[in-house]
Design a protein around this motif. Structure first.
Motif, PDB file in Angstrom:
ATOM      1  N   UNK A 101       0.834  -1.207   0.000  1.00  0.00           N
ATOM      2  CA  UNK A 101       0.000   0.000   0.000  1.00  0.00           C
ATOM      3  C   UNK A 101       0.872   1.261   0.000  1.00  0.00           C
ATOM      4  N   UNK A 102       1.972   1.204   0.741  1.00  0.00           N
ATOM      5  CA  UNK A 102       2.855   2.361   0.834  1.00  0.00           C
ATOM      6  C   UNK A 102       3.559   2.679  -0.482  1.00  0.00           C
ATOM      7  N   UNK A 103       3.638   1.696  -1.396  1.00  0.00           N
ATOM      8  CA  UNK A 103       4.302   1.969  -2.681  1.00  0.00           C
ATOM      9  C   UNK A 103       3.483   2.907  -3.554  1.00  0.00           C
ATOM     10  N   UNK A 111       6.347  -7.841  -3.422  1.00  0.00           N
ATOM     11  CA  UNK A 111       6.915  -7.383  -2.150  1.00  0.00           C
ATOM     12  C   UNK A 111       7.629  -8.560  -1.525  1.00  0.00           C
ATOM     13  N   UNK A 112       8.827  -8.341  -1.002  1.00  0.00           N
ATOM     14  CA  UNK A 112       9.585  -9.402  -0.348  1.00  0.00           C
ATOM     15  C   UNK A 112      10.290  -8.852   0.886  1.00  0.00           C
ATOM     16  N   UNK A 113      10.148  -9.547   2.010  1.00  0.00           N
ATOM     17  CA  UNK A 113      10.865  -9.194   3.230  1.00  0.00           C
ATOM     18  C   UNK A 113      11.831 -10.311   3.576  1.00  0.00           C
ATOM     19  N   UNK A 114      12.815  -9.994   4.403  1.00  0.00           N
ATOM     20  CA  UNK A 114      13.828 -10.980   4.784  1.00  0.00           C
ATOM     21  C   UNK A 114      13.244 -11.959   5.794  1.00  0.00           C
ATOM     22  N   UNK A 115      13.214 -13.237   5.450  1.00  0.00           N
ATOM     23  CA  UNK A 115      12.693 -14.274   6.340  1.00  0.00           C
ATOM     24  C   UNK A 115      13.811 -14.989   7.096  1.00  0.00           C
ATOM     25  N   UNK A 116      15.050 -14.525   6.910  1.00  0.00           N
ATOM     26  CA  UNK A 116      16.215 -15.200   7.477  1.00  0.00           C
ATOM     27  C   UNK A 116      16.329 -16.599   6.869  1.00  0.00           C
ATOM     28  N   UNK A 117      17.292 -17.379   7.351  1.00  0.00           N
ATOM     29  CA  UNK A 117      17.531 -18.721   6.799  1.00  0.00           C
ATOM     30  C   UNK A 117      17.715 -18.688   5.278  1.00  0.00           C
ATOM     31  N   UNK A 118      18.168 -17.556   4.746  1.00  0.00           N
ATOM     32  CA  UNK A 118      18.357 -17.371   3.309  1.00  0.00           C
ATOM     33  C   UNK A 118      17.046 -17.546   2.542  1.00  0.00           C
ATOM     34  N   UNK A 119      15.952 -17.101   3.156  1.00  0.00           N
ATOM     35  CA  UNK A 119      14.624 -17.157   2.539  1.00  0.00           C
ATOM     36  C   UNK A 119      13.975 -15.778   2.583  1.00  0.00           C
ATOM     37  N   UNK A 169      15.095   0.588  -4.972  1.00  0.00           N
ATOM     38  CA  UNK A 169      15.458   1.205  -3.691  1.00  0.00           C
ATOM     39  C   UNK A 169      14.564   2.384  -3.316  1.00  0.00           C
ATOM     40  N   UNK A 170      13.873   2.958  -4.308  1.00  0.00           N
ATOM     41  CA  UNK A 170      13.006   4.097  -4.024  1.00  0.00           C
ATOM     42  C   UNK A 170      11.674   3.686  -3.393  1.00  0.00           C
ATOM     43  N   UNK A 171      11.368   2.392  -3.404  1.00  0.00           N
ATOM     44  CA  UNK A 171      10.129   1.904  -2.809  1.00  0.00           C
ATOM     45  C   UNK A 171      10.371   1.529  -1.349  1.00  0.00           C
ATOM     46  N   UNK A 172       9.321   1.446  -0.534  1.00  0.00           N
ATOM     47  CA  UNK A 172       9.486   1.129   0.890  1.00  0.00           C
ATOM     48  C   UNK A 172      10.207  -0.207   1.093  1.00  0.00           C
ATOM     49  N   UNK A 173      11.090  -0.232   2.094  1.00  0.00           N
ATOM     50  CA  UNK A 173      11.821  -1.463   2.384  1.00  0.00           C
ATOM     51  C   UNK A 173      11.354  -2.133   3.679  1.00  0.00           C
ATOM     52  N   UNK A 174      10.760  -1.371   4.585  1.00  0.00           N
ATOM     53  CA  UNK A 174      10.323  -1.916   5.861  1.00  0.00           C
ATOM     54  C   UNK A 174       8.818  -1.742   6.043  1.00  0.00           C
TER      55      UNK A 174
END
Length: 232
Positions: A101-103, A111-119, A169-174
């Protein structure tokens, strides 16, 4: 309408207050190890900045993930505690939907967030308001053919830019509680603001139960074969 939104599904500890028409105050801090320490002071800070009291809040909005076990539960447990004490409904929203929504995009993206475990936790969107399918967790290499060249938002896309070749990089990251609050206000308005209309069937208004969306088993596990030291 006075919405208090919070999300701790990502390294961001984010809180926002929205009156249904505009954002009144927000707090965004990125610290993956201090969700529990930072969240309640952030709530106090946001309420103080807006000049409002917690007792004035009419609904709570919580990001349900997907996200790692510990951080995600901090936000949801806090929202549920507030809801129980104040007698308020807690409306869940997918954390990825808030980032989307913020984009403000009107064309397809992921949209992708860091899931850790290289996922990564990820989802496809037709536009900023419309998710296509359910969120998923995957190794970047497993979805390379689906996301290559597609515009992508989120820290996971930036972390694995070789796979998410359309990462921007111009789109929301968090995660953003401000975006979650604005999205919730929009959906509540569309559904009608009468409490019965939304509280009775929140899914009809696009909301989720305030339960954690893990998508995989927690990192912490009970050790196998440990020695019993207490008397039988």
């Amino acid at each position: 309408m006075l919405l208090l939104a919070l999300d701790t599904a990502t390294p961001a500890v984010t809180v926002a207050l929205h009156d249904g028409d505009r954002l009144l105050a927000r707090s965004d801090q990125v610290d993956a190890r201090r969700h529990g320490e930072l969240l309640l002071p952030a709530v106090d800070r946001v309420l103080r900045e807006a000049g409002r009291e917690l007792t004035e809040v009419t609904r709570l909005v919580a990001g349900v993930g997907p996200g790692p076990y510990t951080g995600l539960r901090v936000g949801l447990a806090t929202a549920e505690s507030f809801g129980s004490v104040l007698g308020l409904p807690v409306l869940g929203l997918c954390t990825l939907d808030g980032i989307a929504y913020a984009t403000g995009l009107t064309t397809p993206f992921v949209v992708a967030t860091d899931a850790r475990r290289k996922e990564v936790y990820w989802a496809r969107y037709a536009d900023a308001r419309t998710r296509l399918g359910e969120p998923a967790v995957a190794r970047p290499a497993e979805i390379a053919g689906e996301v290559a060249g597609v515009p992508a938002a989120g820290a996971g896309a930036l972390l694995y830019a070789d796979t998410f070749t359309g990462a921007r990089p111009d789109l929301p990251s968090q995660a953003s509680a401000a975006a979650l609050a604005a999205l919730a206000a929009e959906r509540l308005t569309a559904a009608g603001t009468a409490a019965a209309a939304v509280d009775a069937a929140p899914a009809d208004a696009g909301f989720l139960p305030p339960r954690p969306l893990y998508l995989r088993r927690p990192d912490a596990k009970v050790p196998a074969g440990y020695k019993v030291v207490t008397p039988r």
